[in-house]
Design a protein around this motif. Sequence first.
Motif, short mmCIF file in Angstrom:
data_model
loop_
_atom_site.label_atom_id
_atom_site.label_comp_id
_atom_site.label_asym_id
_atom_site.label_seq_id
_atom_site.Cartn_x
_atom_site.Cartn_y
_atom_site.Cartn_z
N LEU A 1 3.29 11.66 38.88
CA LEU A 1 2.42 12.69 39.46
C LEU A 1 1.52 12.11 40.54
O LEU A 1 1.23 12.76 41.55
N LEU A 2 1.07 10.87 40.33
CA LEU A 2 0.14 10.24 41.27
C LEU A 2 0.87 9.62 42.48
O LEU A 2 0.21 9.15 43.41
N SER A 3 2.20 9.65 42.44
CA SER A 3 2.99 9.10 43.56
C SER A 3 2.53 7.69 43.94
O SER A 3 2.15 7.40 45.06
N ILE A 4 2.54 6.81 42.96
CA ILE A 4 2.04 5.44 43.15
C ILE A 4 2.94 4.65 44.09
O ILE A 4 4.16 4.66 43.97
N LYS A 5 2.31 3.96 45.05
CA LYS A 5 3.02 3.21 46.07
C LYS A 5 3.36 1.80 45.58
O LYS A 5 2.83 1.35 44.55
N LEU B 1 -8.57 8.64 34.59
CA LEU B 1 -8.92 7.22 34.58
C LEU B 1 -8.01 6.40 35.49
O LEU B 1 -8.48 5.55 36.26
N ILE B 2 -6.71 6.67 35.43
CA ILE B 2 -5.78 5.93 36.30
C ILE B 2 -6.00 6.32 37.75
O ILE B 2 -6.00 5.47 38.66
N GLY B 3 -6.23 7.61 37.99
CA GLY B 3 -6.51 8.06 39.35
C GLY B 3 -7.73 7.39 39.94
O GLY B 3 -7.74 6.97 41.11
N ASN B 4 -8.79 7.26 39.14
CA ASN B 4 -10.00 6.57 39.59
C ASN B 4 -9.74 5.09 39.87
O ASN B 4 -10.27 4.51 40.82
N SER B 5 -8.92 4.46 39.01
CA SER B 5 -8.61 3.05 39.20
C SER B 5 -7.89 2.80 40.52
O SER B 5 -8.02 1.74 41.13
N THR C 1 -8.00 -1.09 32.35
CA THR C 1 -8.70 -2.10 33.16
C THR C 1 -8.07 -2.16 34.55
O THR C 1 -6.85 -2.14 34.69
N ASP C 2 -8.92 -2.24 35.58
CA ASP C 2 -8.42 -2.39 36.95
C ASP C 2 -9.16 -3.51 37.66
O ASP C 2 -10.19 -3.98 37.19
N ASN C 3 -8.63 -3.92 38.79
CA ASN C 3 -9.24 -5.00 39.58
C ASN C 3 -9.96 -4.43 40.81
O ASN C 3 -9.95 -5.02 41.88
#
Length: 402
Positions: free
Chosen positions: A269-273, A301-305, A332-334
């Motif tokens: 859904l987020l179309s991650i690159k 949460l993933i969208g914000n990361s 967790t994200d960087n």
Amino acid sequence: MISTTIPINENFRLEALKSLDILDTESEKEFDEITALANFICDTEIALISLVDIDRQWFKSKNGIHICETPRNNSLCSYAVLQPNQPLIIKDTREDDRFNTSPIFLEEKPIIFYAGIPLVDKNGFALGTLCVMDNKPRELSEKQLESLNALAKQVVILFELNKKNNDLEKIQQKLKKRNESLREFARVISHDLKMPLANIITSTDLLKLILKDKLDKESLEYFEYIKTSSFSMSNYINDVLDHYESESLINNSPEEFYLNHLLKEIVDLLSIKPNFNIHFPEGNPMIKSNKLALKQVFFNLIGNSIKYNDKEQIIISIEASQDKKFYFFRVTDNGMGIPEDKLTTIFDLFTTANVTDRSGNKGNGIGLSTVKKLIQNLGGSIKVISEEKIRTTFEFSIKKVY
């Protein structure tokens, strides 16, 4: 019959009694335990929590009889409330000039002995009594009277707690109606605004196409600004709607699903690159929960990361564990991190960390508030740990369903 007795502050006393919202309510264990204990301590046949109404005495609790009320003009308790600061003790009603004109009965039981402790509220109004009665003359010891006084104070405390609970329930009902109105308002507004915004975006692209040979660089930037602002407003409207519709997600029935399958749906859904690297939980755990609500939590949460990440290579790690009662998750994200002074307010509605996202846009402070609301409705809690410019970790739990 007992002569009618009316306190001089009767109107105020009755108003205080009515404000409790306790007359004609169902019996309650807490009050029944007190009358049973009063009978045991005083070794009497009857114990009552009696409230003196305008023309009756009504029993919130009774031990030894079954009737719920009697006329006030045949009530020893109506006499007891005349002197709120002292108990009314009658060793033998047959020998007391105030009450011996005719026998006093409750369910055909003669009332010879009576001891009533006025139930006095915080404003000094005697609402009724905690009383014990018997069919033979008696006396109470000093310890018995002290115990009866202590029990009467507990009755008043229970009255006050009941009133507070009733007031809170009324407030909750009002808030519920208000939230329903806000949800409907958000739905209507989102519908009414989305179409004009879509028209603005479409018209902007059309005008740019028609006028492309006549527009200078500055004019094109203005058109782009209109389009970007329209998209931002559309996202804002969607977030407001999601927040108020999050309540409806909780009504969905729990179902079993594999966590990693759910997370991969969100990634799609987020179309991650390609420059996004996401690590899923090991073992692909099976979860039984409200799937749509949990999906909304992870989506935010993933969208914000992704949005709030200033690194060339975005790395997101998701972990999961469980015990007998809860599922536990860690995202967790960087990314950019959250300023320390914002960590305690980051979940408040319309509160942001005052940073722009990867595209230079500022958040609206709705997403994380919605996340917290959903998690709490799922019986869990959430917290955040962050180091600016290094990482952010969201840890949350949800309660298991069986």
